[in-house]
Design a protein around this motif. Sequence first.
Motif, short mmCIF file in Angstrom:
data_model
loop_
_atom_site.label_atom_id
_atom_site.label_comp_id
_atom_site.label_asym_id
_atom_site.label_seq_id
_atom_site.Cartn_x
_atom_site.Cartn_y
_atom_site.Cartn_z
N CYS A 412 0.86 -1.18 0.00
CA CYS A 412 0.00 0.00 0.00
C CYS A 412 0.90 1.24 0.00
O CYS A 412 2.10 1.13 0.19
N PRO A 413 0.35 2.43 -0.20
CA PRO A 413 1.21 3.62 -0.23
C PRO A 413 1.94 3.89 1.10
O PRO A 413 3.03 4.47 1.10
N ALA A 421 -1.32 6.35 7.70
CA ALA A 421 -0.28 5.34 7.90
C ALA A 421 0.37 5.44 9.27
O ALA A 421 0.49 6.53 9.84
N SER A 453 1.16 -3.77 4.43
CA SER A 453 0.29 -2.62 4.72
C SER A 453 1.00 -1.69 5.69
O SER A 453 1.71 -2.15 6.58
N CYS A 455 -0.60 0.27 7.85
CA CYS A 455 -1.37 0.43 9.09
C CYS A 455 -2.43 -0.66 9.13
O CYS A 455 -2.60 -1.40 8.16
N ASN A 457 -5.43 -0.77 8.64
CA ASN A 457 -6.52 -0.79 7.67
C ASN A 457 -6.32 -1.87 6.60
O ASN A 457 -7.26 -2.26 5.92
N ALA A 458 -5.10 -2.31 6.44
CA ALA A 458 -4.82 -3.50 5.63
C ALA A 458 -5.09 -3.34 4.14
O ALA A 458 -5.48 -4.29 3.46
S1 SF4 Z 1 -3.13 0.28 4.95
FE1 SF4 Z 1 -3.09 2.16 6.11
S2 SF4 Z 1 -1.21 3.11 5.37
FE2 SF4 Z 1 -1.75 1.62 3.85
S3 SF4 Z 1 -2.96 2.81 2.39
FE3 SF4 Z 1 -4.37 1.80 3.84
S4 SF4 Z 1 -4.80 3.38 5.29
FE4 SF4 Z 1 -2.93 3.98 4.24
#
Ligand code: SF4
Lengths: 555, 106
Positions: A412-413, A421, A453, A455, A457-458
Amino acid sequence: MYSYNDFDEAFVRERVAQFTSQVERRIDGSLTEDEFKPLRLMNGLYLQLHAYMLRVAIPYGTLNPNQMRQLAHIAETWDKGYGHFTTRQNIQYNWPLLKDVPAMLSALADVGMHAIQTSGNTIRNVTSDHFAAAAADEIEDPRPYAELLRQWSTDHPEFQFLPRKFKIAVTGSPNDRAVVKAHDIGLRMIRRGDEVGFEVLVGGGLGRTPMIGQVVRDFLPKEDLLPYCEAIVSVYNLLGRRDNKYKARIKITVHENGLDEIKRQVEQRFAEIRPTFHGHDQDLLDDIRAAFAPPAFRNAETTAHDQFYAADPVYRSWADTNLTEHRNAQYSIVTISIKKHGETPGDATAHQMRVMADLAERYGHSELRISHEQNVILPHVHKSDLPAVHAALVQAGLGTANVGLISDIIACPGMDYCALATARSIPVAQEIATRFDELKLEHEVGPLKIKISGCINACGHHHVGHIGILGLDRAGVENYQITLGGDGTETAVIGERAGPGFAYDEIVLAIERLVHAYLEHRTEPTETFLQTYRRLGLAPFKAALYPAEGEKDAA
Amino acid sequence: MSRKYIPKVVTANALLEGDVIYLTADDRWTREHHEAELIEDEAHAQLRLLHAAAQKGTVVGAYLADAKPGANGPEPIHFREVFRTRGPSNYAHGKQVGEQPGPRHY
Ligand code: SF4
Ligand code: HEM
């Protein structure tokens, strides 16, 4: 391929016009941020760490060459020359200026694309198998159903303010390449006798409370698809919790009310609304199907491929990892790796987008797909054209032979872009890929999916990675937690936490130890990482991850 | 004994460009962390934040971020704030190369 009807066209244009005036009013001060934020989110515009971000839907991951060229044009004209393909079959632009967003949306509308319902508590972009209509194992092309769902859910008056976001995925194959079990509704096409229908799963999802979807209906006749989905979403709309955003997803509704109660209510609601569908949806489906008619496949010799395969080791390596069997024996499905070692997973430059568009036009019956694994697919390439396609890809930095291997990482970003994040994910992916390339190990290691990921939020699907990495903030320092044994296919499993996390500068070495443990323990080279893990469980991997603790125990 | 107050800077994103900005002592918005006002008093910090948040036509999402004094002015403490002073780590984009959002000028 499906193109917009007049209604879609008018609707999208109207939304662009509305949003243009909303942006003007925000800039001149007549709208406050509190007023503007929900409006911009409805149009896919986020504010991230360093800039705005525009998220554009690529419905069921299907693009034509002109759309891909337009994405390139947008990247160059209003962004920094690249775009980021995501696990949700979207593309994200990381650097737009607020004033330019209406022009970007208008440019998207010119090619039948938009950013509507890519955010907010609505039914999001419907995702599907990126090998649809090409895969050898497929029962039926799932995309007409995905398109039907898209039309039904877009601007659906009852479903604009759901308790939370709602994600639907459809697959037409027994081998699930669309992670349908991790979606709010997952639809798996199945055969019962001569009849084709759907197995309907509900309540899957990742995020802070990962859950695998459960079967709410084991066989749904195809013509009942819309009323049945409408019944699920409307039961959820009533039952879903609005008091706590972390308990608002349908997975929690199912968990709290029990599958049987949800089933009962859905069937009851379905019985009420089924009679109100008079077959208009089926007429529409017929029209949509016509737009997804298979291309006129060529009939020609395939010797060019065989000769290159025998003679050129670089080509052979690419063919072994990046080609998938097509239903037409003269054809292949080409997966273009957007995972060159050391580069950002899922990022393509405008030039690369144009190269892919040209190749699709010239050799691929004008079709492109975006996979949830952040790669680009040419679903229909005649085998005689493969050497030319490969040569062109290599020239554009797109020839990496690593699909399904350890460097084909979803990331993810993370904290390089995302405001939510807790740690970075992109550089971790870059470093793992670079390291295993240096070790020249990845082909020996074989199929292995790492997903990262930034954070809980996965968004990077870490729970369903064979190796999952979750970036956290531990007392002001980046810390990476490892999960093992996750699986995002038809045999979906949420990975198991391995133990305490690792610092940023320890994570690559930790992954290396895991991989060496696998190589040591596998019975033979064909036993994959996941199979070895399933046979042996956590213990040997834990020992490899935390060697010092083993010594302590021995002392 | 009450814990010592960790000094703060007021930071936000610019409405038009979306990039990271900091409030200076003389009420300007700067793109450089070290030019920010280092606020050592909690009550004053709240006032400065209110002042910032009221500028609805200029800034979005103003908040107080921990900071410490440094040789050239305030420095960030948390890694998230350090990244915000630089830009992403995967490309030479953003503040680290003195560049703003929007198209690159080739
Ligand atoms: S997992 Fe968390 S850090 Fe990654 S894009 Fe989703 S919200 Fe953002
Ligand atoms: C600005 C960037 C993003 C924000 C703010 C964001 C926000 C979120 C949030 C809050 C969740 C948790 C939802 C929940 O548990 O209820 C989530 C889940 C998810 N997001 Fe993102 N996300 C972002 C970027 C992305 C990207 C880039 C992708 C694709 C690579 C993505 C794909 C997903 C997926 C697959 C999930 C988990 C599945 C699920 O919904 O349960 N997101 N996102």
